[in-house]
Design an enzyme around this catalytic site. Structure first.
Site, short mmCIF file in Angstrom:
data_model
loop_
_atom_site.label_atom_id
_atom_site.label_comp_id
_atom_site.label_asym_id
_atom_site.label_seq_id
_atom_site.Cartn_x
_atom_site.Cartn_y
_atom_site.Cartn_z
N GLY A 1 45.71 31.73 41.30
CA GLY A 1 45.94 32.28 39.98
C GLY A 1 45.73 33.78 40.00
O GLY A 1 44.95 34.29 40.81
N GLN B 1 44.38 41.99 36.83
CA GLN B 1 44.07 42.14 38.26
C GLN B 1 45.10 42.97 39.01
O GLN B 1 44.92 43.28 40.18
CB GLN B 1 43.93 40.76 38.91
N CYS C 1 37.36 34.45 43.15
CA CYS C 1 38.23 35.33 42.37
C CYS C 1 38.76 36.42 43.30
O CYS C 1 37.99 36.99 44.06
CB CYS C 1 37.44 35.95 41.23
N LEU C 2 40.06 36.70 43.22
CA LEU C 2 40.63 37.72 44.11
C LEU C 2 40.05 39.10 43.85
O LEU C 2 40.12 39.97 44.71
CB LEU C 2 42.16 37.75 43.96
N HIS D 1 39.77 30.07 34.04
CA HIS D 1 39.36 31.28 34.76
C HIS D 1 40.32 32.43 34.46
O HIS D 1 39.90 33.55 34.15
CB HIS D 1 39.31 30.97 36.27
N GLU D 2 41.63 32.14 34.53
CA GLU D 2 42.63 33.20 34.28
C GLU D 2 42.64 33.63 32.82
O GLU D 2 42.76 34.81 32.52
CB GLU D 2 44.03 32.73 34.70
N HIS E 1 40.11 36.16 32.22
CA HIS E 1 40.55 37.50 32.64
C HIS E 1 41.34 38.19 31.53
O HIS E 1 41.20 39.39 31.30
CB HIS E 1 41.48 37.41 33.86
ZN ZN Z 1 39.67 35.82 38.88
#
Ligand code: ZN
Length: 188
Positions: free
Chosen positions: A45, A50, A107-108, A149-150, A153
């Protein structure tokens, strides 16, 4: 085009995303670039924040993870979650429900940091697709967790905000180091 994945310490990750009023060619290009970036980083995701865009837009594809099941209810019918992959969610509205479960998340924007996060098991989702059509479904398991999670963000919320205090304390040095590295890189 592969975009730079913004790391913890960059203030854009704390910005609430602006609602997308019109799906322009620029938005479509951004969506394609976000998928390319997410796949290259082996993520499941990616939120617009991000890649430096504070918008209500996220892309997901959970097919890369096969050992953590998901459920999907589309139009009142149990459906294979893969049917809606890859998934674009524009201006999502989500309603978590059901019992809470704890499971590992990464998380990226936080390379190599993983922790168990407690979230409701199930999720009701309403969003626009890339074509501007309304998509409504209920999901559970990994897909529910990934979308929660997304969606966080998109509201400037990060998974560290949902970590138990003791876990966050344990990760403090790593988090401080990452934050400083990100800030130093942005000054170049
Ligand atoms: Zn993340």
């Amino acid at each position: 085009m592969i975009l730079e994945v913004i790391k913890y310490g960059n203030p854009v990750l704390r910005k609430k995303g602006v609602k997308i009023e019109k799906i322009t060619p620029e938005i479509k290009t951004l969506i394609a670039d976000m998928f390319e970036t997410m796949y290259a980083a082996k993520g499941i995701g990616l939120a617009a924040q991000q890649v430096s865009q504070a918008l209500q837009l996220t892309v997901l594809d959970i097919r890369g993870i096969t050992d953590r099941p998901s459920t999907l209810e589309l139009n009142g019918k149990e459906t294979d979650p893969e049917k809606i992959m890859p998934l674009v969610l524009i201006n999502p509205e989500v309603k978590p429900f059901g019992d809470t479960v704890s499971a590992p998340e990464g998380c990226l924007s936080f390379p190599e940091i993983y922790n168990d996060i407690t979230r409701p098991e199930k999720l009701e989702v309403r969003a626009l697709t890339e074509k501007g059509e309304t998509l409504e479904f209920k999901c559970g398991g990994l897909l529910s967790r990934a979308i929660q999670h997304e969606n966080d963000h998109l509201n400037g919320v990060l998974f560290i905000d949902r970590m138990p205090r003791a876990d966050k304390e344990e990760l403090k040095d790593e988090l401080d180091e990452l934050q400083q590295k990100t800030k130093a890189a942005s000054k170049k």
